[in-house]
Write a protein that holds these residues in place. Structure first.
Motif, PDB file in Angstrom:
ATOM      1  N   VAL A  91       7.119   6.146   1.698  1.00  0.00           N
ATOM      2  CA  VAL A  91       6.312   6.025   2.614  1.00  0.00           C
ATOM      3  C   VAL A  91       5.002   5.455   1.624  1.00  0.00           C
ATOM      4  CG1 VAL A  91       4.624   7.423   3.973  1.00  0.00           C
ATOM      5  CG2 VAL A  91       7.148   7.772   3.891  1.00  0.00           C
ATOM      6  N   PRO A  92       4.199   4.580   2.159  1.00  0.00           N
ATOM      7  CA  PRO A  92       2.865   4.184   1.535  1.00  0.00           C
ATOM      8  C   PRO A  92       2.026   5.506   1.224  1.00  0.00           C
ATOM      9  CG  PRO A  92       2.963   3.484   3.742  1.00  0.00           C
ATOM     10  CD  PRO A  92       4.105   3.890   3.657  1.00  0.00           C
ATOM     11  N   GLY A  93       0.924   5.411   0.440  1.00  0.00           N
ATOM     12  CA  GLY A  93      -0.041   6.430   0.140  1.00  0.00           C
ATOM     13  C   GLY A  93      -0.815   6.307   1.386  1.00  0.00           C
ATOM     14  N   ALA A  94      -1.659   7.376   1.455  1.00  0.00           N
ATOM     15  CA  ALA A  94      -2.358   7.629   2.536  1.00  0.00           C
ATOM     16  C   ALA A  94      -3.470   6.365   2.906  1.00  0.00           C
ATOM     17  CB  ALA A  94      -3.102   8.940   2.467  1.00  0.00           C
ATOM     18  N   ARG A  95      -4.238   6.121   1.918  1.00  0.00           N
ATOM     19  CA  ARG A  95      -5.156   5.044   2.095  1.00  0.00           C
ATOM     20  C   ARG A  95      -4.536   3.688   2.470  1.00  0.00           C
ATOM     21  NH1 ARG A  95      -9.785   2.982  -2.128  1.00  0.00           N
ATOM     22  NH2 ARG A  95     -10.567   1.484  -0.832  1.00  0.00           N
ATOM     23  N   ALA A  96      -3.281   3.497   2.112  1.00  0.00           N
ATOM     24  CA  ALA A  96      -2.770   2.091   2.236  1.00  0.00           C
ATOM     25  C   ALA A  96      -2.288   2.191   3.974  1.00  0.00           C
ATOM     26  CB  ALA A  96      -1.711   1.767   1.386  1.00  0.00           C
ATOM     27  N   ALA A  97      -1.898   3.476   4.034  1.00  0.00           N
ATOM     28  CA  ALA A  97      -1.114   3.686   5.477  1.00  0.00           C
ATOM     29  C   ALA A  97      -2.139   3.592   6.556  1.00  0.00           C
ATOM     30  CB  ALA A  97      -0.407   4.996   5.353  1.00  0.00           C
ATOM     31  N   VAL A  98      -3.366   4.165   6.335  1.00  0.00           N
ATOM     32  CA  VAL A  98      -4.438   4.157   7.319  1.00  0.00           C
ATOM     33  C   VAL A  98      -4.819   2.908   7.589  1.00  0.00           C
ATOM     34  CG1 VAL A  98      -6.797   5.040   7.971  1.00  0.00           C
ATOM     35  CG2 VAL A  98      -4.916   6.590   6.933  1.00  0.00           C
ATOM     36  N   LEU A 112      -1.854  12.859  10.382  1.00  0.00           N
ATOM     37  CA  LEU A 112      -0.457  12.379  10.621  1.00  0.00           C
ATOM     38  C   LEU A 112       0.416  12.211   9.342  1.00  0.00           C
ATOM     39  CD1 LEU A 112      -0.760  10.218  13.794  1.00  0.00           C
ATOM     40  CD2 LEU A 112       0.163  12.653  13.789  1.00  0.00           C
ATOM     41  N   HIS A 113      -0.262  11.394   8.438  1.00  0.00           N
ATOM     42  CA  HIS A 113       0.258  11.020   7.108  1.00  0.00           C
ATOM     43  C   HIS A 113       0.544  11.909   6.319  1.00  0.00           C
ATOM     44  CE1 HIS A 113       0.493   9.588   3.037  1.00  0.00           C
ATOM     45  NE2 HIS A 113       0.951   8.323   3.525  1.00  0.00           N
ATOM     46  N   ARG A 114      -0.296  12.943   6.306  1.00  0.00           N
ATOM     47  CA  ARG A 114      -0.117  14.381   5.499  1.00  0.00           C
ATOM     48  C   ARG A 114       0.929  15.115   6.099  1.00  0.00           C
ATOM     49  NH1 ARG A 114      -4.981  19.061   5.278  1.00  0.00           N
ATOM     50  NH2 ARG A 114      -3.613  20.544   3.781  1.00  0.00           N
ATOM     51  N   ASP A 134      -7.781   7.043  15.524  1.00  0.00           N
ATOM     52  CA  ASP A 134      -8.984   7.126  14.465  1.00  0.00           C
ATOM     53  C   ASP A 134      -8.428   7.401  13.200  1.00  0.00           C
ATOM     54  OD1 ASP A 134      -9.166  10.175  13.937  1.00  0.00           O
ATOM     55  OD2 ASP A 134      -9.521   9.947  15.908  1.00  0.00           O
ATOM     56  N   ALA A 135      -9.273   7.184  12.014  1.00  0.00           N
ATOM     57  CA  ALA A 135      -8.863   7.237  10.649  1.00  0.00           C
ATOM     58  C   ALA A 135      -8.457   8.677  10.262  1.00  0.00           C
ATOM     59  CB  ALA A 135     -10.047   6.652   9.789  1.00  0.00           C
ATOM     60  N   GLU A 136      -9.346   9.718  10.891  1.00  0.00           N
ATOM     61  CA  GLU A 136      -9.049  11.278  10.499  1.00  0.00           C
ATOM     62  C   GLU A 136      -7.752  11.508  10.916  1.00  0.00           C
ATOM     63  OE1 GLU A 136     -10.953  15.728  11.445  1.00  0.00           O
ATOM     64  OE2 GLU A 136     -12.105  13.616  11.844  1.00  0.00           O
ATOM     65  N   LEU A 157       6.229   3.280  12.609  1.00  0.00           N
ATOM     66  CA  LEU A 157       7.546   2.864  12.282  1.00  0.00           C
ATOM     67  C   LEU A 157       7.028   2.163  10.535  1.00  0.00           C
ATOM     68  CD1 LEU A 157      10.322   1.452  14.400  1.00  0.00           C
ATOM     69  CD2 LEU A 157      10.359   1.321  12.007  1.00  0.00           C
ATOM     70  N   ASP A 158       6.383   1.369  10.535  1.00  0.00           N
ATOM     71  CA  ASP A 158       6.060   0.865   9.312  1.00  0.00           C
ATOM     72  C   ASP A 158       5.927   1.802   8.034  1.00  0.00           C
ATOM     73  OD1 ASP A 158       6.088  -2.172   9.173  1.00  0.00           O
ATOM     74  OD2 ASP A 158       4.838  -1.791  11.181  1.00  0.00           O
ATOM     75  N   TRP A 159       5.341   2.972   8.458  1.00  0.00           N
ATOM     76  CA  TRP A 159       5.309   4.099   7.407  1.00  0.00           C
ATOM     77  C   TRP A 159       6.580   4.351   6.944  1.00  0.00           C
ATOM     78  CZ3 TRP A 159       0.836   7.969   9.121  1.00  0.00           C
ATOM     79  CH2 TRP A 159      -0.340   7.159   9.294  1.00  0.00           C
ATOM     80  N   ILE A 160       7.765   4.313   7.570  1.00  0.00           N
ATOM     81  CA  ILE A 160       8.889   4.996   7.149  1.00  0.00           C
ATOM     82  C   ILE A 160       9.927   4.018   7.018  1.00  0.00           C
ATOM     83  CG2 ILE A 160       8.628   7.216   8.105  1.00  0.00           C
ATOM     84  CD1 ILE A 160      11.078   5.140  10.064  1.00  0.00           C
ATOM     85  N   ALA A 161       9.534   2.791   7.153  1.00  0.00           N
ATOM     86  CA  ALA A 161      10.541   1.567   7.063  1.00  0.00           C
ATOM     87  C   ALA A 161      11.280   1.359   5.827  1.00  0.00           C
ATOM     88  CB  ALA A 161       9.897   0.117   7.726  1.00  0.00           C
ATOM     89  N   ALA A 162      10.654   1.650   4.978  1.00  0.00           N
ATOM     90  CA  ALA A 162      11.295   1.319   3.309  1.00  0.00           C
ATOM     91  C   ALA A 162      12.688   2.187   3.216  1.00  0.00           C
ATOM     92  CB  ALA A 162      10.401   1.728   2.421  1.00  0.00           C
ATOM     93  N   GLY A 163      12.689   3.324   4.011  1.00  0.00           N
ATOM     94  CA  GLY A 163      13.839   3.970   3.794  1.00  0.00           C
ATOM     95  C   GLY A 163      14.819   3.687   4.852  1.00  0.00           C
ATOM     96  N   LEU A 164      14.897   2.639   5.569  1.00  0.00           N
ATOM     97  CA  LEU A 164      15.915   2.252   6.559  1.00  0.00           C
ATOM     98  C   LEU A 164      16.408   0.624   6.481  1.00  0.00           C
ATOM     99  CD1 LEU A 164      13.815   3.326   9.775  1.00  0.00           C
ATOM    100  CD2 LEU A 164      15.593   4.630   8.549  1.00  0.00           C
ATOM    101  N   SER A 165      17.704   0.535   6.851  1.00  0.00           N
ATOM    102  CA  SER A 165      18.221  -0.840   6.927  1.00  0.00           C
ATOM    103  C   SER A 165      17.471  -1.721   7.837  1.00  0.00           C
ATOM    104  CB  SER A 165      19.498  -0.921   7.038  1.00  0.00           C
ATOM    105  OG  SER A 165      19.861  -0.553   8.448  1.00  0.00           O
ATOM    106  N   GLU A 166      17.487  -3.060   7.858  1.00  0.00           N
ATOM    107  CA  GLU A 166      16.976  -3.846   9.083  1.00  0.00           C
ATOM    108  C   GLU A 166      17.693  -3.345  10.376  1.00  0.00           C
ATOM    109  OE1 GLU A 166      14.610  -5.957   8.649  1.00  0.00           O
ATOM    110  OE2 GLU A 166      14.469  -5.122   6.627  1.00  0.00           O
TER     111      GLU A 166
END
Length: 792
Positions: free
Chosen positions: A187-194, A160-162, A153-155, A101-110
């Motif tokens: 959505v944060p970048g791939a590295r930061a998200a992982v 999923l991020h892609r 796992d990271a891979e 949920l944190d990956w998409i949270a920036a586009g949502l209200s509280e």
């Protein structure tokens, strides 16, 4: 893949479902997610103003994000291994999905974040179950969420991020969801998200689980308001989308009501419509209809439903589907539900679902009648039943007790309530319910009308004033439609004969004489035992002269259906093979069969029941004034009816002996019954049941928490029990191996009270040596001719 749809091919090895039998691969996470999102958009098109009308404009966007992320927790290594035959995983994937949920949270209200968390976390299990599985712990090392989160796992996370960043915009366009303003720009970048999942995934899953719990607690403090309804819709949409996607139902059918030529659909001409049908077509909002039996009330109800389906526009300005997305046609008995299903299918093909405990069997029988092979018919019947239970069909035939499941919070109640949003409901044969049950029905009607925008069309041929008052109270003084005095006059078709003595002692010679003269006769008894005795006498008197058919509520499904077919063929209102028949029946005949016989001999009963019995005689108004003979004894109600109501009916009818029955005056007759102590008793029973229900189940109705303690209470109050006569058990055992649906035809329905009496006399066989799920076996005599014999 589909044109214009970017597909995450690199995630095809991440499955959402295990392989189907004979298949090497399971259904991919992406494929299941697309199915859920597609069904969500089908549902949102049915209710274009859903979010704004419920006080939460972002609700559809929350649903979209929740559907997209709801199964991402299945990407954990242990879950994937379990889908491939490995050990059971033992964790809840939906709670692991909260990590993302944190990956998409920036586009949502509280608020929207909390609602997305609630939708994801609750789409399989109730809040209480999740609380027990994942209690708050002090030491993270003891947290039951630690292991499943660590299996991301990271891979897989990169894949999923892609999918999210690279494909979702094309999905939004493909699904025509641009009006939901689904935004991936934050959505944060791939590295930061992982890295965020590896570093803080456990803590963030815990945080969002807490947000879900806080939202649920906030809703508990609210009286039923728009946000409570919105939360019901949130979970209801989620579960329905998930289950229909898993079932691969395909696109939900768009309702036909509200579009097209409704007159053609119903086989009507504008010139041939009755005035009350024209009024129904011109009525917007809830209404009551009082009209004679056989005067086209079903058509009037469908014309009314058509009038409720007003076209609207969605958020993008597109012309939308009707804002009355569902029609529920409610009847009190299974036989009448089956008949109405057949009737509606002819007008709205592939639009109608049937919901009752024996619906699969009814559908199976109908398919066999269409010459489907038994194995294919069984498969199709189960599929149609499942579609109805998944809220797939826009028109559904069911009983009001299905509606009452929601306040009792039976599992899936949020999805059921969601389907009532902006729906149209027909309540037919409203006279059939005693005051305590009617109170529960009308309390639920009021709740749905006030909070869900549901509109109701209540109709009957017989409604006393105190019932009309309660219906209007539930529906905010809705409009009352009545057939014209001229039409009531045209439907005068019965002449009353009040007879001294008892039907069994004094009436059977008259039945015999009428049958010998070539007439079709209904002999109606109040108890199964009396009906069996009348049948045996008439069978012997009329041997070889006319078929004598016994029909009551203690036949199994197979025998009852066979008997109903004989009666419909001989005396069906629309049968082309009519011939004389003697039908000996209990009150099951009152609303279950569209039949037209020549004359009636009946036990005394409450006036509403007698009027319904009269309605089976001269239904087509083709035989002048048909005689209906009502015997005055026994007048004690015979443990079936209240003795006061029976005697009051006889008192009212005494002044009408020998007269033609004035259909328009029946409501006045009923008002003469419901006076004094009878009215006071009725009102007292209604009020007590209503208050208990409103202060209890309705006041406690909130999302995310079904109540198992109420389930048994509900089924004992409304569903009864089905038993297997011991003499049929060998056949049942054989059919369970060969054709399980046909096996269920052998079960006999009875109330819990009747079953308890059998149990107290030692007539119920111990089930401990039977297989799990085996029906209750009773040591009572059964035959296809007489049905179940239960001595008093």
């Amino acid at each position: 893949m589909k044109a214009g749809l970017l597909w995450p091919e690199w995630l095809e090895h991440i499955w959402a479902k295990s392989p189907a039998p004979g298949q090497p691969k399971g259904e991919s996470l992406a494929q299941h997610t697309l199915g859920a999102l597609s069904r969500l958009m089908d549902m949102l098109r049915l209710r274009p103003g859903l979010g704004a009308s419920r006080g939460f404009p972002g609700l559809p966007r929350c649903m979209f994000w929740a559907c997209f992320l709801h199964d991402w927790g299945k990407s954990a290594r242990g879950f994937q291994a379990s889908l491939r035959g490995g050990p059971r995983w033992g964790h809840r994937h939906e709670i692991v999905s909260l990590v993302f949920l944190d990956w998409i949270a920036a586009g949502l209200s509280e608020d929207e974040k909390r609602w997305v968390a609630a939708a994801i976390a609750s789409h399989h299990r109730d809040r209480g179950e999740i609380q027990l599985l994942y209690p708050v712990v002090e030491d993270p090392e003891d947290d039951p969420l630690r292991i499943p989160v660590s299996e991301l796992d990271a891979e897989t996370l990169l894949g999923l991020h892609r999918w999210l960043v690279g494909c979702l915009p094309s999905w939004v366009e493909y699904l025509d969801a641009t009006g939901l303003e689904v935004d991936v720009s934050g959505v944060p970048g791939a590295r930061a998200a992982v890295e965020s999942v590896g570093r803080a995934g456990l803590g963030r899953a815990r945080w969002w689980l807490g947000e879900y719990r806080r939202l649920a607690r906030d809703l508990e403090r609210r009286v039923a308001d728009r946000l409570v309804v919105a939360a019901m819709a949130l979970r209801g949409h989620m579960t329905t989308c998930d289950y229909t996607a898993s079932a691969h139902t395909g696109q939900l059918p768009a309702p036909l009501l509200g579009r097209g030529d409704i007159h053609r659909m119903l086989g009507l001409t504008r010139e041939g419509m009755y005035a009350h049908q024209e009024e129904s077509l011109g009525t917007e909002g809830s209404a009551i209809l009082v009209a004679p039996t056989g005067s086209g009330k079903t058509e009037a109800a469908l014309l009314w439903a058509h009038a409720q389906a007003v076209w609207g526009a969605d958020g993008a300005g597109h012309r939308s589907a009707p804002v009355r997305p569902r029609l529920f046609y409610m009847l009190p008995y299974q036989a009448s539900m089956n008949a109405m299903y057949d009737r509606l299918q002819s007008s709205f093909p592939d639009q109608v679902g049937l919901e009752h405990s024996r619906s699969a069997l009814a559908l199976y029988r109908a398919l066999l009648d269409q010459d489907e092979p038994p194995r294919a018919a069984a498969r199709m019947a189960r599929w149609e039943r499942n579609l109805a239970q998944l809220h797939y069909y826009p028109v559904r035939v069911l009983s009001p007790y299905q509606m009452i499941k929601a306040p009792f919070r039976l599992k899936g109640y949020e999805a059921l309530l969601t389907d009532f949003l902006d729906a149209s409901c027909v309540l037919d044969e409203i006279h059939a319910y005693e005051p305590a049950r009617l109170a529960l029905i009308l309390a639920t009607v009021r709740y749905l009308a006030e909070h869900y925008g549901t509109r109701f069309f209540v109709m009957s041929a017989t409604l006393p004033g105190l019932v009309v008052t309660r219906v209007k109270e539930a529906l905010d003084d809705c409009e009352t439609l009545r057939a014209t005095p001229e039409l009531f006059a045209r439907f005068r078709r019965h002449r009353l004969h009040l007879e001294e003595g008892d039907l069994l002692e004094n009436g059977l010679p008259g039945v015999e004489q009428a049958a010998r003269e070539g007439h079709s006769v209904l002999a109606c008894c109040n108890t199964v035992k009396r009906a069996q005795a009348a049948y045996e006498s008439l069978r012997d008197r009329l041997a070889g002269l006319a078929p004598v058919v016994l029909l009551h509520g203690r036949f199994n499904g197979r025998d009852r259906l066979d008997k109903e077919r004989v009666v419909r063929r001989c005396a069906g209102a629309r049968s082309g093979e009519r011939r004389p028949v003697v039908l000996v029946a209990t009150q099951v005949v009152e609303v279950s069969l569209d039949i037209d016989l020549d004359l009636l001999y009946t036990d005394p009963a409450p006036l509403e029941a007698l009027i319904q019995r009269f309605g089976r005689i001269n239904r087509r108004c083709t035989r002048g004034f048909a005689p209906v003979h009502v015997f005055v004894l026994p007048d004690d109600g015979q443990h079936v009816y209240d003795a006061g109501l029976v005697r009051a009916a006889l008192r009212v009818l005494k002044d009408k002996d020998g007269e033609v029955i004035d259909e328009e005056a029946i409501s006045e007759w009923l008002d003469q019954v419901y006076v004094g102590d009878i009215a006071a008793s009725w009102e007292k029973e209604y009020a007590a049941s209503h208050e208990q229900f409103v202060r209890g189940p309705l006041a406690a109705l909130r999302p995310f928490e079904s109540d198992d303690t109420l389930e048994e209470q509900f089924y004992q109050a409304f569903d009864g029990v089905e038993v297997l006569p011991a003499g049929l058990e060998p056949e049942f055992r054989r059919l369970m191996d060969e054709d399980p649906l046909r096996a269920t035809e052998l079960l006999v329905p009875m109330s819990f009270g009747q079953f308890a009496r059998l149990q107290s006399r030692g007539k119920v066989v111990d089930r401990r040596d039977r297989p799990k799920g085996w029906p209750r076996v009773v040591g009572a005599e059964y035959s296809s001719e007489h049905g179940l014999r239960v001595t008093s």
